[in-house]
Design a protein around this motif. Structure first.
Motif, PDB file in Angstrom:
ATOM      1  N   ASN A 124       0.811  -1.214   0.000  1.00  0.00           N
ATOM      2  CA  ASN A 124       0.000   0.000   0.000  1.00  0.00           C
ATOM      3  C   ASN A 124       0.844   1.263   0.000  1.00  0.00           C
ATOM      4  O   ASN A 124       0.414   2.300   0.495  1.00  0.00           O
ATOM      5  CB  ASN A 124      -0.940   0.003   1.205  1.00  0.00           C
ATOM      6  CG  ASN A 124      -1.973  -1.089   1.074  1.00  0.00           C
ATOM      7  OD1 ASN A 124      -2.392  -1.415  -0.038  1.00  0.00           O
ATOM      8  ND2 ASN A 124      -2.355  -1.673   2.191  1.00  0.00           N
ATOM      9  N   THR A 125       2.061   1.171  -0.491  1.00  0.00           N
ATOM     10  CA  THR A 125       2.944   2.331  -0.469  1.00  0.00           C
ATOM     11  C   THR A 125       3.386   2.691  -1.883  1.00  0.00           C
ATOM     12  O   THR A 125       3.720   1.815  -2.672  1.00  0.00           O
ATOM     13  CB  THR A 125       4.192   2.031   0.385  1.00  0.00           C
ATOM     14  OG1 THR A 125       3.758   1.658   1.685  1.00  0.00           O
ATOM     15  CG2 THR A 125       5.087   3.247   0.488  1.00  0.00           C
ATOM     16  N   ILE A 126       3.365   3.992  -2.176  1.00  0.00           N
ATOM     17  CA  ILE A 126       3.922   4.481  -3.424  1.00  0.00           C
ATOM     18  C   ILE A 126       5.304   5.028  -3.113  1.00  0.00           C
ATOM     19  O   ILE A 126       5.472   5.785  -2.154  1.00  0.00           O
ATOM     20  CB  ILE A 126       3.044   5.598  -4.020  1.00  0.00           C
ATOM     21  CG1 ILE A 126       1.706   5.027  -4.479  1.00  0.00           C
ATOM     22  CG2 ILE A 126       3.756   6.281  -5.186  1.00  0.00           C
ATOM     23  CD1 ILE A 126       0.763   6.078  -4.991  1.00  0.00           C
ATOM     24  N   LYS A 127       6.289   4.630  -3.897  1.00  0.00           N
ATOM     25  CA  LYS A 127       7.651   5.118  -3.646  1.00  0.00           C
ATOM     26  C   LYS A 127       8.044   6.143  -4.702  1.00  0.00           C
ATOM     27  O   LYS A 127       7.957   5.864  -5.905  1.00  0.00           O
ATOM     28  CB  LYS A 127       8.630   3.955  -3.691  1.00  0.00           C
ATOM     29  CG  LYS A 127       8.639   3.123  -2.441  1.00  0.00           C
ATOM     30  CD  LYS A 127       9.775   2.129  -2.539  1.00  0.00           C
ATOM     31  CE  LYS A 127      10.065   1.489  -1.192  1.00  0.00           C
ATOM     32  NZ  LYS A 127      11.238   0.619  -1.284  1.00  0.00           N
ATOM     33  N   ILE A 128       8.475   7.318  -4.245  1.00  0.00           N
ATOM     34  CA  ILE A 128       8.967   8.350  -5.147  1.00  0.00           C
ATOM     35  C   ILE A 128      10.472   8.459  -4.947  1.00  0.00           C
ATOM     36  O   ILE A 128      10.939   8.743  -3.847  1.00  0.00           O
ATOM     37  CB  ILE A 128       8.293   9.707  -4.858  1.00  0.00           C
ATOM     38  CG1 ILE A 128       6.774   9.589  -5.039  1.00  0.00           C
ATOM     39  CG2 ILE A 128       8.863  10.797  -5.758  1.00  0.00           C
ATOM     40  CD1 ILE A 128       6.019  10.865  -4.771  1.00  0.00           C
ATOM     41  N   GLY A 129      11.233   8.194  -5.989  1.00  0.00           N
ATOM     42  CA  GLY A 129      12.689   8.310  -5.902  1.00  0.00           C
ATOM     43  C   GLY A 129      13.101   9.737  -6.223  1.00  0.00           C
ATOM     44  O   GLY A 129      12.543  10.364  -7.119  1.00  0.00           O
ATOM     45  N   TYR A 130      14.080  10.268  -5.485  1.00  0.00           N
ATOM     46  CA  TYR A 130      14.507  11.650  -5.687  1.00  0.00           C
ATOM     47  C   TYR A 130      16.031  11.708  -5.714  1.00  0.00           C
ATOM     48  O   TYR A 130      16.688  11.290  -4.755  1.00  0.00           O
ATOM     49  CB  TYR A 130      13.930  12.514  -4.563  1.00  0.00           C
ATOM     50  CG  TYR A 130      14.388  13.948  -4.569  1.00  0.00           C
ATOM     51  CD1 TYR A 130      14.268  14.721  -5.721  1.00  0.00           C
ATOM     52  CD2 TYR A 130      14.930  14.540  -3.431  1.00  0.00           C
ATOM     53  CE1 TYR A 130      14.685  16.034  -5.732  1.00  0.00           C
ATOM     54  CE2 TYR A 130      15.335  15.857  -3.435  1.00  0.00           C
ATOM     55  CZ  TYR A 130      15.219  16.597  -4.586  1.00  0.00           C
ATOM     56  OH  TYR A 130      15.640  17.902  -4.602  1.00  0.00           O
TER      57      TYR A 130
END
Lengths: 339, 426
Positions: B37-43
């Motif tokens: 249930n997690t969205i991962k945003i890479g930065y």
């Protein structure tokens, strides 16, 4: 009590066991595309090309006695082969890897002719100068992107992801394992004796009839070709090349670090050193510049107190040799002597 | 004999210990995978190294984002928590490529965002393009980003989107700025041999053709190798040609050297408009009184009439909140970092599901009013690129130190001009 005739041994129990384990590891890595995740494959690729670079520097500095701080020149040149042969001439990027070795070896002929006129610190500094000259030449050549650099995505684009990753891994394995085995067999050959003699004392080797110059040439050209091939492979994975990235002193610093902590002048040393380097990097790389300070500190500690590196420590304490290059005489009163 | 056994034991332990340590750290741990249930945003951002000044607002911006997204976001009718995975590029394009590859392969992020100069945005976008991961970048003029990656204006890219202004904008702003004051129209150029310098100085796409057309004479001694510590040759050339306007795009230390040596050698141009070097308050303060009157392009300021689509704060409020939280004056990257996440979150919210293709399609359809202006990838000069407004500014001495004031808005009249452009008083 009868004394059996002494025999000369060139393998150890560890080396026999080691070769079995080694073959198993090789087979496992070849099969990695079928069992490992892509992230682990990536790491393996990086480990293997770093190992290849370290072995090349070890051959140069540890055996040939040629302390180079300019190997990044050949790494960068190998990388730029991708731009010229791949982006501009349309060759398959994986075919370029061996070609890059040929190109860098050819370039190493004139630079070697220049550098071998110098000794010691002058030689070391000049290798760096040569690398900087190569960097500036590339940075001022507009057709390969000049100082801006260029993306090489186009050369890799048509290849399906699975084949791209797998072929990269297999080539990396060929370079990493190939460099290790090449050094091993070179040292076990007739030339190996000459090389070790040159490492221990140039003057003594010369007086015994070893052609020191020829040995140095072999080592220098082989190392240039190895670094060039690794360079081409590195930038297949990075996809973007720019002079300051390709000709970065970091490449040589990494080789230096790995060989120093692993054990200079041993074949196992770079393998152990590369493992330690990757473990440190995985554990510490999120700490930014602190990580660089730790690496530098570790290197200084090793140079001061453990100059023979981790493998030097292990092999002298435990008499462990996975890649025995010495000749040992057995059964002299149950003791052993090393040649 | 017994001795032999002990030795063997020792060996075995050493080999085991080494192997175990290596395997433990080098193989990916199965438990780090994201919760479903997690969205991962890479930065990816240059937190250390010479470009670190661009990453100064990172911690503040990520803090704001975590607050704004504490309740998660809804994608395709399901609520997901949002997790940020941040990587340092060390201002190095090799490291930026590795960091992105790690984000994609190891952290398995859903989307990658990145900003700050071609050394970051180009390698990051290249990795995403080849690995089929949606990517949004900004803070690199679009030509060095698009053409620097071998982009084809007909087909564009499949996975990577970029928003910022372009060379045509900065040339327009600079020439309009210089046209405001009477000069002999002789321009001296300081272009380094890097992505930006080569693009700005390009004989076809850069400054030279437009300047010639607008009646300016360009004195260009060629590209210098950065870092450079001696600009005497440039200064002599500028003096010989009676240069009254100096321009360029160069790192702060190079410009500091040039400007100090110009002072020592008695070279006094009327206008100095240098991009990159004079974009940051910290760098400008270090020039001391000689900072007064320097001019630069302005991509965002507290007077820009835009507000965040995510938190609703206005430009002025964002700048004030940043100064209050960190004690530092506002800088242009602050809003661009913010807008990067605005565009990413907006696209995620509109995506049908979390498949890479769905997220990519949502990015492609972006039409969002962000804190840096409208972002629309359909209207760009080339595919995958959206342009944001650009104006001109000048550093003016105030009671609180130097402040960047908008003095030119010919290309973006919505941004109010606050003062008049003046000649440098030396």
């Amino acid at each position: 009590m009868t004394i059996s005739a002494p025999t000369v041994e060139r393998s150890t129990r560890a080396s026999l066991a080691g070769s079995v384990v080694g073959l198993a590891v090789l087979a496992a890595i070849i099969a990695a595309p079928w069992w490992a995740e892509r992230a682990s494959q990536r790491l393996l690729i990086e480990f293997l090309y770093t190992l290849a670079l370290a072995q090349m520097w070890n051959l140069l500095a540890g055996y040939g006695g040629l302390l180079s701080v300019g190997q990044q020149g050949f790494v960068g040149l190998g990388g730029y082969c991708l731009v010229v042969l791949g982006l501009q001439m349309g060759l398959n990027p994986f075919l370029i890897v061996p070609l890059a070795g040929v190109v860098t070896a050819i370039v190493a002929v004139p630079t070697g002719a220049l550098l071998f006129r110098l000794r010691g610190a002058y030689f070391a500094v000049s290798t760096w100068v040569v690398a900087e000259v190569l960097r500036l030449l590339v940075a001022n050549t507009a057709s390969v992107g000049g100082g801006s650099g260029t993306s090489i995505t186009q050369t890799v684009r048509g290849i399906p992801a699975w084949w791209r990753e797998s072929t990269t891994l297999w080539i990396a394995l060929a370079l990493g394992a190939g460099a290790t085995l090449a050094v091993y067999f070179l040292l076990r050959s007739r030339h190996g004796l000459a090389l070790t003699a040159v490492r221990d004392s140039e003057a003594a080797a010369e007086s015994l009839g070893v052609s020191v110059d020829r040995v140095k040439w072999y080592v220098y050209l082989a190392s240039a070709a190895g670094c060039g091939m690794a360079g081409a492979l590195i930038f297949i994975t990075k996809l973007r090349i720019a002079p300051e990235a390709a000709f970065s002193l970091d490449w040589t610093a990494t080789m230096f670090f790995i060989v120093i902590i692993g054990g200079i002048g041993t074949i196992e040393g770079p393998i152990v050193g590369a493992l330690i380097y990757f473990v440190l990097r995985e554990l510490l790389s999120d700490y930014g510049s602190g990580y660089m300070i730790v690496l530098g500190g570790v290197a200084v500690v090793f140079m001061l107190w453990i100059p023979r590196g981790v493998w030097g420590l292990i092999s002298s304490r435990l008499d462990l040799h996975f890649f025995p290059v010495q000749r040992r005489v057995r059964n002299l009163d149950d003791k052993e002597m090393r040649s | 004999m017994s001795n032999q056994f002990e030795v063997d034991n020792g060996r075995r332990n050493v080999v085991k210990a080494l192997g175990g340590l290596a395997a433990g750290t080098l193989l990916p741990a199965p438990w780090v995978h994201a919760a479903p249930n997690t969205i991962k945003i890479g930065y990816v951002s240059p937190q250390t190294g010479p470009l670190a000044v661009f990453a100064e607002p990172d911690a503040f911006t990520l803090g704001e984002m975590k607050k704004a997204l504490a309740g998660g976001i809804k994608v395709g009718g399901k609520t997901y928590a949002v997790e940020f995975v941040v990587k340092d590029s060390q201002s190095n394009s090799n490291r930026a490529a590795d960091a992105t590859s790690e984000l994609i392969l190891k952290d398995k992020v859903n989307i990658v965002v990145a900003g700050s100069t071609p050394a970051t945005t180009n390698p990051v976008a290249d990795q995403c393009e080849l690995n089929g991961v949606p990517c949004v970048t900004n803070d690199t003029p679009w030509q060095p980003h698009f053409f620097g990656r071998g982009g084809n204006p007909k087909t564009g890219f499949e996975w990577t989107y970029h928003f910022f202004w372009g060379l045509e904008d900065v040339i327009g702003v600079f020439t309009s700025l210089w046209g405001q004051l009477p000069t002999n129209k002789v321009v001296g150029a300081l272009f380094p041999n890097d992505s930006d310098g080569n693009a700005w100085g390009d004989a076809k796409l850069g400054f030279p053709p437009v300047l010639a057309q607008k009646g300016f004479k360009l004195v260009d001694k060629g590209r210098f190798q950065s870092p450079a510590d001696d600009f005497s040759a440039y200064i002599a050339e500028f003096k010989k040609n009676n240069v009254e306007i100096v321009t360029g795009v160069l790192p702060p230390p190079d410009f500091a050297n040039f400007w100090a040596q110009a002072g020592q050698q008695g070279f006094k141009p009327k206008i100095v408009t240098a991009a990159k070097a004079t974009e940051f308050p910290a760098a400008v303060q270090s020039f001391g009184p000689r900072a007064n009157g320097l001019s630069v392009e302005v991509w965002w300021s507290p007077v820009h009439p835009f507000s965040s689509s995510l938190t609703g704060v206005s430009s002025a409020q964002l700048a004030a909140a940043y100064t209050q939280a960190t004690g530092r004056p506002w800088a242009m990257p602050l809003a661009f970092k913010h807008s990067l996440f605005e565009v990413a979150i907006d696209a995620l919210k509109r995506a049908a599901d979390l498949k890479p293709e769905s997220i990519r399609n949502a990015i492609r359809d972006t039409n969002l009013n962000t804190i840096v202006g409208p972002v629309n990838f359909r209207k760009g000069p080339v595919p995958n690129v959206a342009k944001t407004p650009l104006v001109g500014g000048q550093w003016k001495k105030t009671a609180k130190g130097f402040e960047l004031v908008v003095v030119e808005n010919s290309l973006a009249p919505a941004v109010p001009v606050k003062d008049k452009f003046e000649v440098i008083k030396a």
